[in-house]
Design an enzyme around this catalytic site. Structure first.
Site, PDB file in Angstrom:
ATOM      1  N   LYS A 110       7.447  -2.327  -2.700  1.00 32.96           N
ATOM      2  CA  LYS A 110       7.784  -1.111  -1.906  1.00 32.96           C
ATOM      3  C   LYS A 110       8.777  -1.226  -0.717  1.00 32.96           C
ATOM      4  O   LYS A 110       9.583  -0.481  -0.413  1.00 32.96           O
ATOM      5  CB  LYS A 110       6.639  -0.281  -1.446  1.00 32.96           C
ATOM      6  CG  LYS A 110       5.648   0.426  -2.686  1.00 32.96           C
ATOM      7  CD  LYS A 110       4.793   1.172  -1.764  1.00 32.96           C
ATOM      8  CE  LYS A 110       3.623   1.934  -2.619  1.00 32.96           C
ATOM      9  NZ  LYS A 110       2.703   2.616  -1.926  1.00 32.96           N
ATOM     10  N   ASP A 123       2.282   7.201  -0.621  1.00 37.38           N
ATOM     11  CA  ASP A 123       1.481   7.002  -1.942  1.00 37.38           C
ATOM     12  C   ASP A 123       2.179   7.456  -3.309  1.00 37.38           C
ATOM     13  O   ASP A 123       2.801   8.569  -3.114  1.00 37.38           O
ATOM     14  CB  ASP A 123       0.154   7.914  -1.516  1.00 37.38           C
ATOM     15  CG  ASP A 123      -0.926   7.350  -2.354  1.00 37.38           C
ATOM     16  OD1 ASP A 123      -1.152   6.236  -2.629  1.00 37.38           O
ATOM     17  OD2 ASP A 123      -1.704   7.953  -2.644  1.00 37.38           O
ATOM     18  N   LYS A 152      17.527   1.434  -9.577  1.00 36.88           N
ATOM     19  CA  LYS A 152      16.372   2.218  -9.473  1.00 36.88           C
ATOM     20  C   LYS A 152      16.332   2.909  -8.343  1.00 36.88           C
ATOM     21  O   LYS A 152      15.609   4.232  -8.306  1.00 36.88           O
ATOM     22  CB  LYS A 152      15.159   1.206  -9.431  1.00 36.88           C
ATOM     23  CG  LYS A 152      13.683   1.619  -9.313  1.00 36.88           C
ATOM     24  CD  LYS A 152      12.531   0.777  -9.296  1.00 36.88           C
ATOM     25  CE  LYS A 152      11.292   1.590  -8.955  1.00 36.88           C
ATOM     26  NZ  LYS A 152      10.070   0.631  -8.947  1.00 36.88           N
TER      27      LYS A 152
HETATM   28  P1  ITT Z   1       0.223   0.532  -0.526  1.00 38.56           P
HETATM   29  O1  ITT Z   1      -0.925   1.319  -0.558  1.00 38.56           O
HETATM   30  O2  ITT Z   1      -0.030  -0.964   0.383  1.00 38.56           O
HETATM   31  O3  ITT Z   1       1.493   0.946  -0.333  1.00 38.56           O
HETATM   32  P2  ITT Z   1      -0.128   0.246  -3.418  1.00 38.56           P
HETATM   33  O4  ITT Z   1       0.423  -0.838  -4.300  1.00 38.56           O
HETATM   34  O5  ITT Z   1      -1.714   0.367  -3.248  1.00 38.56           O
HETATM   35  O6  ITT Z   1       0.429  -0.142  -2.121  1.00 38.56           O
HETATM   36  P3  ITT Z   1       0.068   3.025  -4.395  1.00 38.56           P
HETATM   37  O7  ITT Z   1      -1.372   3.232  -3.969  1.00 38.56           O
HETATM   38  O8  ITT Z   1       1.170   3.959  -3.662  1.00 38.56           O
HETATM   39  O9  ITT Z   1       0.673   1.365  -3.715  1.00 38.56           O
HETATM   40  O10 ITT Z   1       0.837   2.911  -5.811  1.00 38.56           O
HETATM   41  C1  ITT Z   1      -0.172   3.131  -6.801  1.00 38.56           C
HETATM   42  C2  ITT Z   1       0.206   2.148  -7.777  1.00 38.56           C
HETATM   43  O11 ITT Z   1       1.255   2.973  -8.739  1.00 38.56           O
HETATM   44  C3  ITT Z   1       0.948   0.662  -7.839  1.00 38.56           C
HETATM   45  O12 ITT Z   1      -0.157  -0.103  -7.481  1.00 38.56           O
HETATM   46  C4  ITT Z   1       1.551   0.719  -9.073  1.00 38.56           C
HETATM   47  O13 ITT Z   1       0.898   0.260 -10.004  1.00 38.56           O
HETATM   48  C5  ITT Z   1       2.051   2.165  -9.039  1.00 38.56           C
HETATM   49  N1  ITT Z   1       3.391   2.410  -8.569  1.00 38.56           N
HETATM   50  C6  ITT Z   1       3.899   2.724  -7.467  1.00 38.56           C
HETATM   51  N2  ITT Z   1       5.148   2.992  -7.319  1.00 38.56           N
HETATM   52  C7  ITT Z   1       5.671   2.446  -8.383  1.00 38.56           C
HETATM   53  C8  ITT Z   1       6.891   2.178  -8.831  1.00 38.56           C
HETATM   54  O14 ITT Z   1       7.845   2.377  -8.177  1.00 38.56           O
HETATM   55  N3  ITT Z   1       7.117   1.778 -10.320  1.00 38.56           N
HETATM   56  C9  ITT Z   1       5.927   1.321 -11.070  1.00 38.56           C
HETATM   57  N4  ITT Z   1       4.785   1.688 -10.637  1.00 38.56           N
HETATM   58  C10 ITT Z   1       4.665   2.028  -9.273  1.00 38.56           C
END
Ligand code: ITT
Length: 192
Positions: free
Chosen positions: A12, A68, A171
């Protein structure tokens, strides 16, 4: 101007840097020695993003934003949604999450899905929300090794390659996070 991006997800961070870094310098909680994991157990993306941003605002007094993101699958009534990271288990394992998704969708012909990102910004104590959505389809098999999370299963509408088969710049051009981060970037430019 410096701003905290409240994430521990390096994918991210690099996606966000490609869009925002010309406006402001992005720093992470880890750069400030903050390593605790911030709870993400609210029922909506909006509440989780706001909670992460507020947590760091209260702790540091600095400007901060959080993202999120959830994958919302139509035939699963929006699941995994807010549970996307921990869909298969608490380990947040992308491989296991994708296998679970394929299992849940086995035999289901409606593969429509969307990624939704909510960015919560706290700037000088005021809160702002930005949203980004990309629509697409969940494939039957994984394809590609780029990106992260569910990218190898997600075919954006109008594309013949998954989010894991296109470059990171491409992307960013079409993705949920790219759209939300550009809105944030435009906002930051407008108040300068
Ligand atoms: P932070 O909370 O530390 O930012 P995280 O990995 O926990 O990081 P999220 O809760 O926002 O992030 O994301 C939830 C999940 O959604 C993440 O672990 C991925 O599996 C999926 N995800 C998020 N963004 C994505 C993307 O751009 N492409 C594919 N999967 C994604």
């Amino acid at each position: 101007m410096e701003i905290i991006f409240a994430t521990s997800n390096r994918h991210k961070l690099s996606e966000a840097k490609g869009i925002i870094e010309t406006e402001v310098l992005l720093i992470t909680p880890a750069d400030l020695g903050i390593t605790e994991s911030i709870p993400e157990d609210a029922p909506t993306l909006e509440e989780n993003a706001l909670f992460k941003a507020r947590y760091l605002w209260e702790k540091t007094g600095r400007n901060v934003f959080a993202d999120d993101t959830g994958l919302e699958v139509e035939a699963l009534n929006g699941a995994p949604g807010v549970m996307s990271a921990r869909y298969a288990s608490e380990e947040c394992d992308a491989g296991k999450n994708m296998q679970k998704l394929l299992k849940e969708l086995k035999g289901i012909s409606n593969r429509k899905a969307r990624f939704r990102t909510v960015v919560a910004l706290i700037l000088n104590g005021e809160t702002h929300l930005f949203e980004g959505i990309v629509k697409g389809t969940i494939l039957e098999d994984l394809s590609g090794t780029g990106g992260f999370g569910y990218d190898p299963l997600f075919l954006p509408d109008g594309y013949t390659k998954t989010l894991a088969e296109i470059s990171y710049e491409e992307k960013n051009l079409i993705s949920h996070r790219g759209i939300a981060m550009r809105k944030l970037s435009e906002f930051l430019k407008s108040i300068k």
